[in-house]
Design an enzyme around this catalytic site. Structure first.
Site, short mmCIF file in Angstrom:
data_model
loop_
_atom_site.label_atom_id
_atom_site.label_comp_id
_atom_site.label_asym_id
_atom_site.label_seq_id
_atom_site.Cartn_x
_atom_site.Cartn_y
_atom_site.Cartn_z
N ASN A 21 0.81 -1.22 0.00
CA ASN A 21 0.00 0.00 0.00
C ASN A 21 0.84 1.27 0.00
O ASN A 21 0.45 2.28 -0.60
CB ASN A 21 -0.92 0.01 1.22
CG ASN A 21 -1.94 -1.11 1.16
OD1 ASN A 21 -2.48 -1.41 0.10
ND2 ASN A 21 -2.20 -1.76 2.28
N THR A 22 1.99 1.25 0.66
CA THR A 22 2.82 2.45 0.79
C THR A 22 4.05 2.40 -0.10
O THR A 22 4.37 3.38 -0.77
CB THR A 22 3.26 2.65 2.25
OG1 THR A 22 2.10 2.66 3.09
CG2 THR A 22 4.00 3.97 2.41
N ASP A 67 5.25 -9.51 9.81
CA ASP A 67 5.61 -8.60 8.72
C ASP A 67 5.27 -7.17 9.13
O ASP A 67 4.11 -6.82 9.32
CB ASP A 67 4.85 -8.98 7.45
CG ASP A 67 5.32 -8.21 6.22
OD1 ASP A 67 6.15 -7.28 6.38
OD2 ASP A 67 4.87 -8.52 5.11
N ASP A 92 0.78 -11.27 0.02
CA ASP A 92 2.00 -11.06 0.79
C ASP A 92 2.08 -12.01 1.97
O ASP A 92 3.14 -12.56 2.29
CB ASP A 92 2.10 -9.61 1.25
CG ASP A 92 0.85 -9.12 1.97
OD1 ASP A 92 -0.25 -9.68 1.73
OD2 ASP A 92 0.95 -8.18 2.78
#
EC number: 2.7.1.33
Length: 272
Positions: free
Chosen positions: A9-10, A131, A111
């Protein structure tokens, strides 16, 4: 040379891996900002600029994205700019080789799947994978290599930024370890809450998993591994994490690529 693309997302991580199976290693890695409206052409320009002459040495490509629109552009990019390079993207229908023992397997992020796959392949035993990204994912893989589920909490930077955005008296601060858990100014107080608070959160979740899940008690042989770009900040304060692998996701992507390519060639039976 394998091109691996991990879109979150980032940030997006672009990696190059040489070798295969147990001999594989990450030889280059870059981190760039994720743009949800990026086009295939823009991605190609960026990635080609990063990998340079290695673009001509690619033997495969693989990728995942927690941003669906970007995964679509990654596919177009690979088909248009590297049409002769075989690629495998992590999406529904792709063989991962790890059974998902959850209510709705389609909801599990790619992920999380590849991280657990890589951890199980590396340690060959039950594992808890932490994570540290935009969110903190604490995932559980059984001694049989099954994904059992996990817990998701807001990420360190996201939480710190949210606190600053919702309070007139607080501001965005650099994430760093403060001098003490007892801050002497606003910046140190926010840093203490972020660093020590989230270390306690992760230790607490790992402890609860080991208490509640069969086969994960203190007497059982369980690997606890961390990955993610904010993990190094918290590692010195974590009591439950034994291993750190900054390339865990890239190796998970490699494993899925290898499994699917070999299955296509008929050397492997289809994975579950």
């Amino acid at each position: 040379m394998l091109l691996a693309i991990d879109v979150r997302n980032t940030h997006t991580v672009v990696g190059l891996l040489s070798g295969a199976k147990q001999h594989a290693k990450v030889v280059q890695q870059w981190r760039i900002r994720t743009e949800s409206e990026v086009t295939a052409d823009e991605l190609a320009l960026t990635i080609d600029g990063l990998i340079g002459e290695d673009s001509e040495r690619l033997t495969g490509a693989t990728g995942l994205s927690t941003v669906p629109s970007v995964l679509h552009e990654v596919r177009i990019m690979l088909e248009q700019y590297w049409p002769s390079v075989p690629h495998v993207l992590i999406e529904p229908g792709v063989r991962t080789g790890i059974p998902l023992l959850v209510d709705n397997p389609k909801e599990v992020g790619a992920d999380r799947i590849v991280n657990c796959l890589a951890a199980y392949q590396q340690f060959a035993k039950a594992a808890i994978v932490v994570d540290f990204g935009s969110s903190i994912c604490v995932d559980v893989v059984s001694a049989k290599g099954e994904f059992l589920g996990g817990a998701i909490a807001p990420g360190v930077q996201v939480s710190s930024d949210a606190a600053a955005a919702r309070s007139a008296a607080l501001r965005r601060v650099e994430l760093a370890r403060p001098r003490s858990v007892v801050g002497k100014n606003t910046v140190e107080c926010m840093q203490a809450g972020a660093v020590f608070g989230f270390a306690g959160l992760v230790d607490g979740l790992v402890a609860r998993i080991r208490e509640d899940v069969k086969g994960f008690s203190a007497d059982d042989d369980v690997a606890v591994v961390a990955t993610g770009h904010t993990a190094p900040l918290l590692l010195p304060e974590l009591h439950s994490v034994e291993h750190f692998d900054e390339h865990l996701t890239l190796h998970g992507l490699r494993l899925v690529f290898e499994r699917n390519r070999e299955a296509q060639r008929g050397r492997l039976k289809p994975a579950r």
